[in-house]
Design an enzyme around this catalytic site. Structure first.
Site, PDB file in Angstrom:
ATOM      1  N   ALA A 176       0.987  -1.369  -0.072  1.00  0.00           N
ATOM      2  CA  ALA A 176      -0.001  -0.180  -0.003  1.00  0.00           C
ATOM      3  C   ALA A 176       0.587   1.755   0.031  1.00  0.00           C
ATOM      4  O   ALA A 176       1.772   0.918   0.667  1.00  0.00           O
ATOM      5  CB  ALA A 176      -1.194   0.219   1.256  1.00  0.00           C
TER       6      ALA A 176
ATOM      7  N   GLY B 263       0.837  -5.060   1.413  1.00  0.00           N
ATOM      8  CA  GLY B 263      -0.352  -5.654   0.664  1.00  0.00           C
ATOM      9  C   GLY B 263       0.158  -6.323  -1.041  1.00  0.00           C
ATOM     10  O   GLY B 263      -0.648  -6.957  -1.638  1.00  0.00           O
TER      11      GLY B 263
ATOM     12  N   GLU C 265       0.673  -9.031  -0.575  1.00  0.00           N
ATOM     13  CA  GLU C 265      -1.251 -10.120   0.267  1.00  0.00           C
ATOM     14  C   GLU C 265      -2.336  -9.934  -1.428  1.00  0.00           C
ATOM     15  O   GLU C 265      -3.168 -11.303  -1.140  1.00  0.00           O
ATOM     16  CB  GLU C 265      -1.964  -8.908   1.110  1.00  0.00           C
ATOM     17  CG  GLU C 265      -1.684  -9.373   2.361  1.00  0.00           C
ATOM     18  CD  GLU C 265      -1.870  -7.691   3.543  1.00  0.00           C
ATOM     19  OE1 GLU C 265      -2.222  -6.505   3.360  1.00  0.00           O
ATOM     20  OE2 GLU C 265      -3.114  -8.470   4.506  1.00  0.00           O
TER      21      GLU C 265
HETATM   22  C1  LIG Z   1      -5.220  -0.374   1.764  1.00  0.00           C
HETATM   23  C2  LIG Z   1      -4.478  -1.344   2.433  1.00  0.00           C
HETATM   24  C3  LIG Z   1      -4.307  -1.309   3.979  1.00  0.00           C
HETATM   25  C4  LIG Z   1      -3.847  -2.603   4.760  1.00  0.00           C
HETATM   26  C5  LIG Z   1      -3.045  -4.004   3.836  1.00  0.00           C
HETATM   27  C6  LIG Z   1      -1.855  -3.238   3.336  1.00  0.00           C
HETATM   28  C7  LIG Z   1      -0.798  -2.501   4.160  1.00  0.00           C
HETATM   29  C8  LIG Z   1       0.372  -2.315   3.119  1.00  0.00           C
HETATM   30  O1  LIG Z   1       1.204  -2.437   2.429  1.00  0.00           O
HETATM   31  S1  LIG Z   1       1.968  -0.786   3.983  1.00  0.00           S
HETATM   32  C9  LIG Z   1       3.075  -0.785   2.945  1.00  0.00           C
HETATM   33  C10 LIG Z   1       4.122  -2.514   3.442  1.00  0.00           C
HETATM   34  N1  LIG Z   1       5.014  -2.023   2.461  1.00  0.00           N
HETATM   35  C11 LIG Z   1       6.648  -1.540   3.117  1.00  0.00           C
HETATM   36  O2  LIG Z   1       6.006  -1.087   4.885  1.00  0.00           O
HETATM   37  C12 LIG Z   1       7.753  -1.507   2.444  1.00  0.00           C
HETATM   38  C13 LIG Z   1       8.275  -0.158   2.042  1.00  0.00           C
HETATM   39  N2  LIG Z   1       9.438   0.218   1.225  1.00  0.00           N
HETATM   40  C14 LIG Z   1      10.649  -0.371   1.264  1.00  0.00           C
HETATM   41  O3  LIG Z   1      10.682  -0.991   2.789  1.00  0.00           O
HETATM   42  C15 LIG Z   1      11.802   0.050   0.618  1.00  0.00           C
HETATM   43  O4  LIG Z   1      11.273   1.383  -0.043  1.00  0.00           O
HETATM   44  C16 LIG Z   1      11.800  -1.403  -0.973  1.00  0.00           C
HETATM   45  C17 LIG Z   1      12.283  -2.365  -0.639  1.00  0.00           C
HETATM   46  C18 LIG Z   1      10.671  -0.877  -1.646  1.00  0.00           C
HETATM   47  C19 LIG Z   1      12.524  -0.064  -1.386  1.00  0.00           C
HETATM   48  O5  LIG Z   1      13.692  -0.164  -0.742  1.00  0.00           O
HETATM   49  P1  LIG Z   1      15.116   1.243  -1.349  1.00  0.00           P
HETATM   50  O6  LIG Z   1      15.577   0.732  -2.988  1.00  0.00           O
HETATM   51  O7  LIG Z   1      16.124   1.042  -0.380  1.00  0.00           O
HETATM   52  O8  LIG Z   1      14.638   2.129  -1.873  1.00  0.00           O
HETATM   53  P2  LIG Z   1      13.714   3.435  -1.145  1.00  0.00           P
HETATM   54  O9  LIG Z   1      12.972   2.841   0.077  1.00  0.00           O
HETATM   55  O10 LIG Z   1      14.644   4.661  -1.351  1.00  0.00           O
HETATM   56  O11 LIG Z   1      12.655   4.064  -2.279  1.00  0.00           O
HETATM   57  C20 LIG Z   1      12.471   4.323  -2.885  1.00  0.00           C
HETATM   58  C21 LIG Z   1      11.448   5.374  -3.265  1.00  0.00           C
HETATM   59  O12 LIG Z   1       9.533   4.349  -3.375  1.00  0.00           O
HETATM   60  C22 LIG Z   1       9.218   5.374  -2.016  1.00  0.00           C
HETATM   61  N3  LIG Z   1       8.555   3.498  -0.890  1.00  0.00           N
HETATM   62  C23 LIG Z   1       8.717   2.532  -1.201  1.00  0.00           C
HETATM   63  N4  LIG Z   1       7.899   2.015  -0.172  1.00  0.00           N
HETATM   64  C24 LIG Z   1       6.927   2.882  -0.360  1.00  0.00           C
HETATM   65  C25 LIG Z   1       5.411   2.312   0.089  1.00  0.00           C
HETATM   66  N5  LIG Z   1       4.669   1.464  -0.097  1.00  0.00           N
HETATM   67  N6  LIG Z   1       4.275   3.708  -0.196  1.00  0.00           N
HETATM   68  C26 LIG Z   1       4.150   4.819  -0.528  1.00  0.00           C
HETATM   69  N7  LIG Z   1       5.620   4.656  -1.304  1.00  0.00           N
HETATM   70  C27 LIG Z   1       7.058   4.297  -1.185  1.00  0.00           C
HETATM   71  C28 LIG Z   1       9.704   5.177  -1.334  1.00  0.00           C
HETATM   72  O13 LIG Z   1       9.997   6.466  -0.358  1.00  0.00           O
HETATM   73  C29 LIG Z   1      11.525   6.449  -1.755  1.00  0.00           C
HETATM   74  O14 LIG Z   1      10.793   7.107  -2.331  1.00  0.00           O
HETATM   75  P3  LIG Z   1      11.497   8.597  -1.904  1.00  0.00           P
HETATM   76  O15 LIG Z   1      12.204   8.623  -3.001  1.00  0.00           O
HETATM   77  O16 LIG Z   1      10.743   9.555  -2.659  1.00  0.00           O
HETATM   78  O17 LIG Z   1      11.750   8.716  -0.696  1.00  0.00           O
END
Ligand SMILES: CC/C=C\C/C=C/C(=O)SCCNC(=O)CCNC(=O)[C@H](O)C(C)(C)COP(=O)(O)OP(=O)(O)OC[C@H]1O[C@@H](n2cnc3c(N)ncnc32)[C@H](O)[C@@H]1OP(=O)(O)O
Length: 738
Positions: free
Chosen positions: A73, A113, A116
């Site tokens: 998400a 998500g 999921e």
């Molecule tokens: C409606 C649904 C209800 C509930 C169920 C679902 C819940 C969820 O899914 S909650 C989200 C769960 N996911 C995470 O926690 C993953 C989070 N992200 C990461 O761990 C890492 O970003 C990555 C492993 C995906 C990638 O790592 P890396 O390659 O080192 O890059 P960055 O971390 O710098 O990320 C790049 C860029 O993407 C943005 N970002 C990453 N994940 C998300 C996200 N889930 N939502 C929004 N944005 C995300 C991150 O902020 C970076 O952006 P910026 O450079 O602009 O900061």
């Protein structure tokens, strides 16, 4: 936002598309310019319905754009007030209910998500380099799209508990062993998924629908879950999410799927509105914000490129040096480790080898991957001449300015002109160290935290002449070593230790006024800090601070005769730590400090009656009236004085934003992530409240300057306490209310 296409004659391909990580956004953005954009969830639902309605489509593959399935998400959406309609859970159900086989093609990442969605699919194929996980717990949530109900049905309760309560990302090979994926491929995953989807056409899907499966039984399920809950609660230190994750999994073991899903939603909503989720999501973005460093002169990644580090050197193989060498070897950077003589070198070599053996055992590929017995990877020496060809040196000798200057002067002479010279220091002046070199622009501070191969924080301190290229190179090195680099300016103690000083000082003043070390530690540990100030001081060694205070002329032989015992330079001073040191009580290493231990080097702190009576005698000798101090005062005086210093640091431009301070504290000082860091915490308490309390305490204790409210804090309150994101923009704005 999701592309629908035909992958083979009968297979529809739905490709999640939302760069950079294909986050599943469900926000219908209302700004006119982008109101036409379709949410990823809407597009996914449309794609599924289209495939269902088209009689020529017999199977479906879901994949992600740019080699990434999905990071789950969109985290920003959880705190947005503009949330509308669509939930991910119902879409996952829709996928599972499909009468046409649906295959997930997992490349790159399938997290939260994203995973999921894959769990709703009937089959999952992963690329060998893909990583999967349910990391919601790390942002204060639980897998709220039916993940807590499907995962235990697929991989069993113990594995599901582990994945959901730790949030760890696992490689595809481990996912295969757990049964989380059906197949791991090295080829094109989407093509493999399309082939599999084709083969599945016409086969029964009932056994593949996880919601219809029972949760595999354990003989002692109830006891197992209670034990798990107790463990998780202990580890969580006040963070709610892990505990609620266990409750959701428990519901899966006790209730039918639909009821379990309802329970999951109920628990998810508790977390979403708890405030902890907001703090942890702030911390997630804060960490990414500090990676995009800038300095007051405008230097940033945009203006500077990091230089490649093909070979590095570490000088000094004490505790810090050993950890730094280990970090470099783990990052696959060839290292030369240097000591002053063969005796110290051998001691250091043995210790490093032991650390590396242990690290290798934890790694998937084992010792071979590190290859640290290879002298081309790791070399030990006593002769500075071996430093001629290194690209970067990290000096890690003990905190002594004269010694550091001598080393840097030698380095400047011996190392090649383009080599970077870094000093691992927790407080010393970078400019003074740089001044003895012929290349101050290539000198930078790198403050590692002990143990250096474990702790993620790395304060990167630029001096007056440090070049942007040097900062960029240090930041890149931090990234390669898997550390969180935070760029900060040069001042005594930098960010972390400078904020720590008033905090520790208040803790000791509280002892003078009536508290016991265990009262202060307990209050702060109950708040969520990993370790209270006195347990910390015993762990680090009281002699470290004693040496520094002697160097500053605050105690010891250089103290002017006639100086009042509890005053220095006109302000309040507590000699308590000095008195303990004079009695040889250095903490754990001597078996006695603020607490007593089972033996020298022991780790179990026991309240010490000797300390209690020593404090009584001290208070009597100095005629200090003892009073009962409650938890609230302990927290306010310790934490608000630390926060107050943070405002001064921001005002002086030592850090470019409050997130920097928060990232430092979460990653280096055991600050609880579910409270978002000290500055975020201040914003939740309310700046006027912090200001009022500081004013109150500073009136009671006019001789403690650290309790006098920072001018920047006052300014922010006068400006109506703007949101934390806007603090820095008010820094130089004039306020006629001040
Ligand atoms: C409606 C649904 C209800 C509930 C169920 C679902 C819940 C969820 O899914 S909650 C989200 C769960 N996911 C995470 O926690 C993953 C989070 N992200 C990461 O761990 C890492 O970003 C990555 C492993 C995906 C990638 O790592 P890396 O390659 O080192 O890059 P960055 O971390 O710098 O990320 C790049 C860029 O993407 C943005 N970002 C990453 N994940 C998300 C996200 N889930 N939502 C929004 N944005 C995300 C991150 O902020 C970076 O952006 P910026 O450079 O602009 O900061």
């Amino acid at each position: 936002m999701a592309q629908y296409a035909r992958g083979a004659a009968a297979v529809a391909v739905i490709r999640l598309r939302n760069p950079p990580v294909n986050a599943l956004s469900w926000l219908l953005v209302t700004e006119p310019l982008i109101s036409f954009s379709l949410t990823v969830l809407q597009a996914l639902e449309d794609g599924l319905k289209r495939a269902d309605a088209d009689p020529s489509v017999k199977a479906v593959t879901i994949c992600g754009e740019n080699g990434k399935f999905s990071a789950g998400a969109d985290i920003r959406g959880f705190s947005s007030p503009r949330k509308q309609g669509l939930g991910l859970g119902p879409i996952v159900s829709l996928i599972e209910r499909s009468e046409k086989p649906v295959v997930a093609a997992i490349e790159g990442i399938a997290l939260g998500g994203g995973l999921e969605v894959a769990l709703g699919c009937h089959y999952r194929i992963a690329h060998v380099q893909a990583r999967m996980g349910l990391p919601e717990v790390t942002i204060g949530l639980l897998p709220g799209a039916q993940g807590t109900q499907r995962l235990p049905r697929l991989v069993g309760v113990p594995a599901a508990l582990d994945l959901i309560t730790t949030g760890r990302h696992i490689p595809a090979t481990e996912a295969l062993k757990l049964g989380l994926v059906d197949e791991v491929v090295e080829e094109n995953t989407v093509e493999a998924a399309i082939r599999l989807a084709n083969k599945l056409i016409g086969q029964p899907l009932g056994p593949r629908r996880l919601s219809l499966k029972p949760v595999p039984k354990l003989p002692n399920m109830e006891a197992f879950l209670s034990e798990a809950l107790a463990k998780v609660k202990k580890r969580a230190q006040g963070c709610l999410a892990p505990e609620l994750c266990v409750q959701a999994i428990k519901a899966a073991t006790e209730q039918p799927f639909a009821d379990g899903v309802r329970k999951e939603q109920e628990l998810f909503n508790i977390l979403l509105t708890s405030g902890q989720a907001k703090a942890m999501q702030y911390a997630f973005f804060a960490e990414r914000a500090v990676e995009k460093w800038t300095t007051p002169s405008g230097a940033s990644w945009k203006s500077a490129s990091p230089q490649p580090i093909r070979k590095a050197a570490v000088i000094g193989l004490g505790t810090m040096g050993r950890g730094i060498v280990t970090s470099l070897v783990k990052a696959k950077i060839p290292v030369v480790a240097l000591e002053q003589n063969l005796e110290y070198l051998n001691m250091g070599r043995n210790a490093v080898m032991l650390l590396l053996e242990r690290e290798a055992m934890k790694m998937e590929q084992g010792a071979q991957a590190l290859d640290f017995h290879n002298p081309a990877r790791l070399q030990f020496a006593v002769d500075f001449d071996v430093l001629r060809d290194v690209d970067l040196v990290i000096e890690a000798v003990f905190e002594n300015m004269a010694l550091k200057k001598e080393i840097f002067s030698n380095l400047s002479r011996i190392c090649k002109p383009e080599a970077f010279l870094c000093t691992n220091t927790s407080a010393l002046n970078i400019d003074e160290i740089a001044s003895v070199t012929g290349r101050p622009q290539q000198v930078i501070g790198m403050h590692f935290f002990s143990p250096a191969h474990v702790m993620r924080l790395l304060e990167i301190i630029y001096g007056r002449q440090t070049s942007p290229t040097t900062i960029a190179t240090a930041m890149q090195l931090a990234k390669v070593m898997k550390k969180v680099g935070v760029v900060v300016g040069n001042c005594f103690g930098f960010v972390g230790n400078r904020m720590m000083f008033p905090y520790s000082q208040q803790a000791v003043f509280l002892l003078e006024e009536g508290s016991r070390p265990e009262d202060v530690d307990q209050a702060l540990e109950d708040f969520g800090l990993k370790i209270g100030p006195f347990r910390m001081s015993d762990l680090a060694g009281l002699d470290v601070g004693w040496r520094s205070r002697k160097d500053q002329g605050l105690t010891g032989p250089s103290l002017a005769p006639g100086t009042p015992a509890r005053q220095r330079r006109g302000y309040r001073y507590s000699p308590l730590p000095d008195l303990l040191c004079e009695k040889g009580r250095f903490g754990q290493k001597t078996g006695k400090g603020w607490y007593e231990y089972e033996k020298a080097g022991g780790r179990t702190a026991k309240p010490d009656p000797w300390v209690h009576s020593f404090l009584c005698e001290y208070r009597n000798a100095h005629q200090i009236k003892t009073r009962f101090i409650d938890q609230e005062e302990i927290l306010e005086r310790c934490l608000y004085s630390l926060i107050n210093e943070g405002f001064d640091i921001l005002a002086e431009g030592i850090a470019s934003g409050p997130e920097h301070l928060d990232v430092v504290y979460i990653n280096g000082y055991g600050w609880p992530k579910h409270r978002g860091g000290p500055m975020f915490y201040a914003s939740t308490v309310g700046l006027p409240n912090i200001l009022a309390k500081l004013q109150k305490y500073s009136e009671i204790h006019p001789d403690i300057p650290q309790l006098r409210p920072s001018a920047f804090l006052k300014k922010l309150v006068a400006m109506g306490s703007p949101l934390l994101n806007d603090w820095m923009s008010h820094l130089h704005k004039q306020s006629n209310k001040l």
